[in-house]
Motif scaffolding. Structure first.
Motif, PDB file in Angstrom:
ATOM      1  N   LEU A  22       0.822  -1.206   0.000  1.00 26.12           N
ATOM      2  CA  LEU A  22       0.000   0.000   0.000  1.00 26.12           C
ATOM      3  C   LEU A  22       0.863   1.267   0.000  1.00 26.12           C
ATOM      4  CD1 LEU A  22      -2.872  -1.033   2.419  1.00 26.12           C
ATOM      5  CD2 LEU A  22      -3.059  -0.598  -0.040  1.00 26.12           C
ATOM      6  N   GLY A  23       2.006   1.215   0.673  1.00 24.52           N
ATOM      7  CA  GLY A  23       2.928   2.355   0.623  1.00 24.52           C
ATOM      8  C   GLY A  23       3.414   2.616  -0.788  1.00 24.52           C
ATOM      9  N   HIS A  24       3.738   1.561  -1.497  1.00 27.75           N
ATOM     10  CA  HIS A  24       4.154   1.700  -2.897  1.00 27.75           C
ATOM     11  C   HIS A  24       3.009   2.264  -3.736  1.00 27.75           C
ATOM     12  CE1 HIS A  24       5.680   0.779  -6.881  1.00 27.75           C
ATOM     13  NE2 HIS A  24       4.549   0.132  -7.103  1.00 27.75           N
ATOM     14  N   LEU A  25       1.813   1.716  -3.559  1.00 26.43           N
ATOM     15  CA  LEU A  25       0.665   2.188  -4.337  1.00 26.43           C
ATOM     16  C   LEU A  25       0.303   3.628  -4.016  1.00 26.43           C
ATOM     17  CD1 LEU A  25      -1.576  -1.007  -4.229  1.00 26.43           C
ATOM     18  CD2 LEU A  25      -0.225  -0.133  -6.161  1.00 26.43           C
ATOM     19  N   THR A  26       0.568   4.044  -2.768  1.00 28.40           N
ATOM     20  CA  THR A  26       0.343   5.439  -2.392  1.00 28.40           C
ATOM     21  C   THR A  26       1.183   6.370  -3.267  1.00 28.40           C
ATOM     22  OG1 THR A  26      -0.228   4.908  -0.114  1.00 28.40           O
ATOM     23  CG2 THR A  26       0.659   7.099  -0.499  1.00 28.40           C
ATOM     24  N   ALA A  27       2.438   5.993  -3.471  1.00 24.96           N
ATOM     25  CA  ALA A  27       3.334   6.818  -4.287  1.00 24.96           C
ATOM     26  C   ALA A  27       3.035   6.706  -5.776  1.00 24.96           C
ATOM     27  CB  ALA A  27       4.787   6.413  -4.019  1.00 24.96           C
ATOM     28  N   ALA A  28       2.498   5.571  -6.196  1.00 20.30           N
ATOM     29  CA  ALA A  28       2.289   5.320  -7.623  1.00 20.30           C
ATOM     30  C   ALA A  28       0.933   5.788  -8.139  1.00 20.30           C
ATOM     31  CB  ALA A  28       2.451   3.826  -7.915  1.00 20.30           C
ATOM     32  N   THR A  29       0.021   6.179  -7.253  1.00 15.87           N
ATOM     33  CA  THR A  29      -1.323   6.593  -7.670  1.00 15.87           C
ATOM     34  C   THR A  29      -1.675   7.930  -7.044  1.00 15.87           C
ATOM     35  OG1 THR A  29      -2.425   5.491  -5.816  1.00 15.87           O
ATOM     36  CG2 THR A  29      -2.076   4.173  -7.809  1.00 15.87           C
ATOM     37  N   GLU A  30      -2.703   8.553  -7.598  1.00 14.62           N
ATOM     38  CA  GLU A  30      -3.147   9.827  -7.037  1.00 14.62           C
ATOM     39  C   GLU A  30      -4.599   9.808  -6.580  1.00 14.62           C
ATOM     40  OE1 GLU A  30      -2.359  13.137  -9.596  1.00 14.62           O
ATOM     41  OE2 GLU A  30      -0.296  12.503  -9.953  1.00 14.62           O
ATOM     42  N   ALA A  32      -6.729   6.643  -6.594  1.00 17.25           N
ATOM     43  CA  ALA A  32      -7.272   5.329  -6.234  1.00 17.25           C
ATOM     44  C   ALA A  32      -7.477   5.208  -4.729  1.00 17.25           C
ATOM     45  CB  ALA A  32      -6.328   4.229  -6.704  1.00 17.25           C
ATOM     46  N   VAL A  33      -8.587   4.584  -4.343  1.00 16.42           N
ATOM     47  CA  VAL A  33      -8.791   4.239  -2.940  1.00 16.42           C
ATOM     48  C   VAL A  33      -7.853   3.079  -2.638  1.00 16.42           C
ATOM     49  CG1 VAL A  33     -10.415   3.327  -1.241  1.00 16.42           C
ATOM     50  CG2 VAL A  33     -11.187   4.997  -2.930  1.00 16.42           C
ATOM     51  N   LEU A  34      -7.156   3.163  -1.526  1.00 21.46           N
ATOM     52  CA  LEU A  34      -6.187   2.139  -1.133  1.00 21.46           C
ATOM     53  C   LEU A  34      -6.720   1.414   0.086  1.00 21.46           C
ATOM     54  CD1 LEU A  34      -3.129   4.496  -1.396  1.00 21.46           C
ATOM     55  CD2 LEU A  34      -3.872   2.827  -3.104  1.00 21.46           C
ATOM     56  N   GLY A  35      -6.734   0.098   0.039  1.00 23.78           N
ATOM     57  CA  GLY A  35      -7.286  -0.596   1.184  1.00 23.78           C
ATOM     58  C   GLY A  35      -6.847  -2.029   1.311  1.00 23.78           C
ATOM     59  N   THR A  36      -7.174  -2.570   2.452  1.00 27.31           N
ATOM     60  CA  THR A  36      -6.945  -3.977   2.719  1.00 27.31           C
ATOM     61  C   THR A  36      -8.269  -4.684   2.525  1.00 27.31           C
ATOM     62  OG1 THR A  36      -7.476  -3.759   5.055  1.00 27.31           O
ATOM     63  CG2 THR A  36      -5.174  -3.465   4.432  1.00 27.31           C
ATOM     64  N   ALA A  52       0.184   1.414  10.894  1.00 28.54           N
ATOM     65  CA  ALA A  52       0.405   1.208   9.456  1.00 28.54           C
ATOM     66  C   ALA A  52      -0.733   1.813   8.642  1.00 28.54           C
ATOM     67  CB  ALA A  52       0.566  -0.279   9.158  1.00 28.54           C
ATOM     68  N   ALA A  53      -1.969   1.571   9.077  1.00 23.36           N
ATOM     69  CA  ALA A  53      -3.120   2.116   8.351  1.00 23.36           C
ATOM     70  C   ALA A  53      -3.138   3.643   8.413  1.00 23.36           C
ATOM     71  CB  ALA A  53      -4.413   1.541   8.917  1.00 23.36           C
ATOM     72  N   ALA A  54      -2.840   4.194   9.579  1.00 22.30           N
ATOM     73  CA  ALA A  54      -2.802   5.657   9.717  1.00 22.30           C
ATOM     74  C   ALA A  54      -1.700   6.255   8.854  1.00 22.30           C
ATOM     75  CB  ALA A  54      -2.609   6.040  11.183  1.00 22.30           C
ATOM     76  N   THR A  55      -0.561   5.576   8.772  1.00 25.09           N
ATOM     77  CA  THR A  55       0.545   6.052   7.941  1.00 25.09           C
ATOM     78  C   THR A  55       0.139   6.095   6.476  1.00 25.09           C
ATOM     79  OG1 THR A  55       2.199   5.216   9.492  1.00 25.09           O
ATOM     80  CG2 THR A  55       2.931   5.598   7.226  1.00 25.09           C
ATOM     81  N   VAL A  56      -0.455   5.007   5.991  1.00 26.00           N
ATOM     82  CA  VAL A  56      -0.910   4.977   4.593  1.00 26.00           C
ATOM     83  C   VAL A  56      -1.961   6.050   4.364  1.00 26.00           C
ATOM     84  CG1 VAL A  56      -2.124   3.612   2.839  1.00 26.00           C
ATOM     85  CG2 VAL A  56      -0.337   2.543   4.224  1.00 26.00           C
ATOM     86  N   ASP A  57      -2.860   6.236   5.326  1.00 21.70           N
ATOM     87  CA  ASP A  57      -3.905   7.242   5.176  1.00 21.70           C
ATOM     88  C   ASP A  57      -3.320   8.644   5.055  1.00 21.70           C
ATOM     89  OD1 ASP A  57      -6.504   8.802   6.884  1.00 21.70           O
ATOM     90  OD2 ASP A  57      -6.802   7.647   5.052  1.00 21.70           O
ATOM     91  N   LEU A  59      -0.120   9.496   4.211  1.00 25.02           N
ATOM     92  CA  LEU A  59       0.714   9.630   3.010  1.00 25.02           C
ATOM     93  C   LEU A  59      -0.107   9.661   1.723  1.00 25.02           C
ATOM     94  CD1 LEU A  59       3.695   7.270   3.925  1.00 25.02           C
ATOM     95  CD2 LEU A  59       3.594   9.775   4.079  1.00 25.02           C
ATOM     96  N   SER A  60      -1.289   9.059   1.750  1.00 25.29           N
ATOM     97  CA  SER A  60      -2.121   9.010   0.548  1.00 25.29           C
ATOM     98  C   SER A  60      -3.135  10.145   0.489  1.00 25.29           C
ATOM     99  CB  SER A  60      -2.867   7.673   0.471  1.00 25.29           C
ATOM    100  OG  SER A  60      -3.865   7.597   1.477  1.00 25.29           O
ATOM    101  N   GLY A  61      -3.134  11.003   1.477  1.00 27.42           N
ATOM    102  CA  GLY A  61      -4.099  12.093   1.486  1.00 27.42           C
ATOM    103  C   GLY A  61      -5.507  11.631   1.838  1.00 27.42           C
ATOM    104  N   GLY A  62      -5.610  10.623   2.684  1.00 26.14           N
ATOM    105  CA  GLY A  62      -6.925  10.186   3.151  1.00 26.14           C
ATOM    106  C   GLY A  62      -7.594   9.122   2.306  1.00 26.14           C
ATOM    107  N   ARG A  63      -6.822   8.347   1.554  1.00 23.64           N
ATOM    108  CA  ARG A  63      -7.411   7.350   0.659  1.00 23.64           C
ATOM    109  C   ARG A  63      -7.435   5.936   1.220  1.00 23.64           C
ATOM    110  NH1 ARG A  63      -4.297   7.164  -4.402  1.00 23.64           N
ATOM    111  NH2 ARG A  63      -2.528   8.032  -3.283  1.00 23.64           N
ATOM    112  N   MET A  64      -7.066   5.750   2.472  1.00 25.77           N
ATOM    113  CA  MET A  64      -6.963   4.414   3.066  1.00 25.77           C
ATOM    114  C   MET A  64      -8.318   3.897   3.537  1.00 25.77           C
ATOM    115  SD  MET A  64      -5.089   1.910   4.028  1.00 25.77           S
ATOM    116  CE  MET A  64      -5.449   0.469   4.997  1.00 25.77           C
ATOM    117  N   LEU A  65      -8.613   2.651   3.206  1.00 29.03           N
ATOM    118  CA  LEU A  65      -9.810   1.956   3.681  1.00 29.03           C
ATOM    119  C   LEU A  65      -9.339   0.658   4.332  1.00 29.03           C
ATOM    120  CD1 LEU A  65     -12.910   1.793   3.746  1.00 29.03           C
ATOM    121  CD2 LEU A  65     -12.793   0.654   1.524  1.00 29.03           C
ATOM    122  N   LEU A  66      -9.572   0.520   5.625  1.00 28.22           N
ATOM    123  CA  LEU A  66      -9.058  -0.617   6.381  1.00 28.22           C
ATOM    124  C   LEU A  66     -10.128  -1.676   6.589  1.00 28.22           C
ATOM    125  CD1 LEU A  66      -6.754  -1.893   8.047  1.00 28.22           C
ATOM    126  CD2 LEU A  66      -7.625  -0.613  10.019  1.00 28.22           C
ATOM    127  N   GLY A  67      -9.830  -2.891   6.160  1.00 27.42           N
ATOM    128  CA  GLY A  67     -10.683  -4.045   6.424  1.00 27.42           C
ATOM    129  C   GLY A  67      -9.935  -4.995   7.345  1.00 27.42           C
TER     130      GLY A  67
END
Length: 124
Positions: A22-30, A32-36, A52-57, A59-67
């Protein structure tokens, strides 16, 4: 467990560690919703999952969805030194630790078996 076992599991997502990917996808996308799909909480520490989820959220500008899930692959548990038969209890015990929204309030883990209560700000 093999990194990719399509015969037993059928999901190529198991090739990569979830939050690293997800960290990689955060940098590679602008946009996309990122989630588990379902991070297996009994195999991870609840506060580590929260961080980890808060970090991705953040770094991605609030795109993290945690399952979250208790897991359904008995073969994984011995690899982590855990008992598959107690996974539901471990999931329930891990869940009380608030999984913080990156822009939310302080996190405490007094009910999560951490010993003494913690309070740390999460996010910017």
């Amino acid at each position: 467990m093999p990194p990719y076992d399509s015969v037993r599991f059928g999901d190529p997502g198991s090739v990569f560690e979830t939050f690293t990917h997800l960290g990689h996808l955060t940098a590679a996308t602008e946009n996309a919703v990122l989630g588990t799909g379902a991070a297996v909480l009994p195999l991870r520490g609840p506060l580590l999952v929260a961080k980890a989820a808060a970090t991705v959220d953040v770094l991605s500008g609030g795109r993290m969805l945690l399952g979250l899930a208790s897991g359904d692959r008995p073969v994984e548990y011995p690899l982590f030194g855990r008992d598959c038969e107690t996974r539901v209890t471990a999931f329930r015990e891990g869940r009380p630790a608030p999984l913080p929204h990156a822009r939310g309030p302080a996190v405490t883990c007094g009910d999560a078996g951490c010993g003494k209560a913690l309070a740390e700000e999460v996010g910017p």
